[in-house]
Design a protein around this motif. Sequence first.
Motif, PDB file in Angstrom:
ATOM      1  N   LYS A  24      48.352  45.391  37.117  1.00  0.00           N
ATOM      2  CA  LYS A  24      47.803  44.029  37.173  1.00  0.00           C
ATOM      3  C   LYS A  24      47.610  43.499  38.594  1.00  0.00           C
ATOM      4  CE  LYS A  24      49.180  42.552  32.571  1.00  0.00           C
ATOM      5  NZ  LYS A  24      49.045  43.696  31.889  1.00  0.00           N
ATOM      6  N   LYS A  25      47.280  44.399  39.509  1.00  0.00           N
ATOM      7  CA  LYS A  25      46.945  44.014  40.884  1.00  0.00           C
ATOM      8  C   LYS A  25      45.431  44.091  41.041  1.00  0.00           C
ATOM      9  CE  LYS A  25      51.239  43.798  42.223  1.00  0.00           C
ATOM     10  NZ  LYS A  25      51.862  42.527  42.132  1.00  0.00           N
ATOM     11  N   PRO A  26      44.793  43.082  41.673  1.00  0.00           N
ATOM     12  CA  PRO A  26      43.336  43.125  41.831  1.00  0.00           C
ATOM     13  C   PRO A  26      42.894  44.238  42.777  1.00  0.00           C
ATOM     14  CG  PRO A  26      44.257  41.177  42.903  1.00  0.00           C
ATOM     15  CD  PRO A  26      45.383  41.856  42.198  1.00  0.00           C
ATOM     16  N   ILE A  27      41.764  44.850  42.436  1.00  0.00           N
ATOM     17  CA  ILE A  27      41.170  45.891  43.266  1.00  0.00           C
ATOM     18  C   ILE A  27      40.125  45.211  44.144  1.00  0.00           C
ATOM     19  CG2 ILE A  27      39.826  48.026  43.286  1.00  0.00           C
ATOM     20  CD1 ILE A  27      41.007  48.590  40.477  1.00  0.00           C
ATOM     21  N   ASP A  28      40.341  45.215  45.462  1.00  0.00           N
ATOM     22  CA  ASP A  28      39.418  44.543  46.375  1.00  0.00           C
ATOM     23  C   ASP A  28      37.996  45.054  46.210  1.00  0.00           C
ATOM     24  OD1 ASP A  28      41.381  42.943  47.504  1.00  0.00           O
ATOM     25  OD2 ASP A  28      41.797  44.340  49.142  1.00  0.00           O
ATOM     26  N   GLY A  29      37.063  44.105  46.066  1.00  0.00           N
ATOM     27  CA  GLY A  29      35.650  44.447  46.023  1.00  0.00           C
ATOM     28  C   GLY A  29      35.128  44.951  44.692  1.00  0.00           C
ATOM     29  N   LEU A  30      35.973  45.018  43.663  1.00  0.00           N
ATOM     30  CA  LEU A  30      35.528  45.511  42.357  1.00  0.00           C
ATOM     31  C   LEU A  30      35.631  44.375  41.337  1.00  0.00           C
ATOM     32  CD1 LEU A  30      34.497  47.891  40.688  1.00  0.00           C
ATOM     33  CD2 LEU A  30      36.886  48.521  40.261  1.00  0.00           C
ATOM     34  N   TYR A  31      34.496  44.020  40.747  1.00  0.00           N
ATOM     35  CA  TYR A  31      34.418  42.916  39.803  1.00  0.00           C
ATOM     36  C   TYR A  31      33.827  43.409  38.486  1.00  0.00           C
ATOM     37  CZ  TYR A  31      34.979  40.118  44.025  1.00  0.00           C
ATOM     38  OH  TYR A  31      35.448  39.577  45.192  1.00  0.00           O
ATOM     39  N   ALA A  32      34.150  42.712  37.411  1.00  0.00           N
ATOM     40  CA  ALA A  32      33.564  43.040  36.106  1.00  0.00           C
ATOM     41  C   ALA A  32      33.332  41.745  35.334  1.00  0.00           C
ATOM     42  CB  ALA A  32      34.487  43.958  35.311  1.00  0.00           C
ATOM     43  N   SER A  33      32.207  41.697  34.622  1.00  0.00           N
ATOM     44  CA  SER A  33      31.940  40.560  33.738  1.00  0.00           C
ATOM     45  C   SER A  33      31.086  41.061  32.586  1.00  0.00           C
ATOM     46  CB  SER A  33      31.243  39.421  34.495  1.00  0.00           C
ATOM     47  OG  SER A  33      29.957  39.801  34.884  1.00  0.00           O
ATOM     48  N   GLY A  34      30.914  40.219  31.600  1.00  0.00           N
ATOM     49  CA  GLY A  34      30.124  40.609  30.437  1.00  0.00           C
ATOM     50  C   GLY A  34      30.866  41.631  29.599  1.00  0.00           C
ATOM     51  N   ASN A  35      30.117  42.510  28.950  1.00  0.00           N
ATOM     52  CA  ASN A  35      30.725  43.458  28.023  1.00  0.00           C
ATOM     53  C   ASN A  35      31.457  44.596  28.703  1.00  0.00           C
ATOM     54  OD1 ASN A  35      30.130  42.117  25.696  1.00  0.00           O
ATOM     55  ND2 ASN A  35      28.179  43.120  25.402  1.00  0.00           N
TER      56      ASN A  35
END
Length: 146
Positions: free
Chosen positions: A99-110
Amino acid sequence: MGAAGRFAGRAGRRVGVDAAGLVATVDRLNDFAADGVDTDFHRGEAPWAQYYTGDLTRSNPNLGPVGKPPFYGIELRPSGLSSAGLMTDTDARVLTARKKPIDGLYASGNCAAFVDYGAGYQAGYSLARAMTFSLLAVEHMAREAR
């Protein structure tokens, strides 16, 4: 033509949408919202529709006018639904297994894990979630770039 329709027409040209058609659509929707009756898609006519969503001060809680700008446009493409996705934080950043954020990697939608099921899922909550978390991701990227 209303002010919202004129503004939508200018915005539509920027994203490659037929401006005249968009203006006509916005004006028609605003007329439906004022009358409380959607003769095209019959939004709000099902008994359960008013139970789940809407502005209960309106004659049809499921119809609201397109009002003040800014307006945003995105291209939507049909796709199959997913039943799994990447876990994200409130900025739409993809999380590791710990549960640590990955810098520069985003996700949205499906492609992001989702929690909207039931009547809301069929009513478009997944699109609202995709647009909301895409906006949050862009805002986070902009903050990080400063």
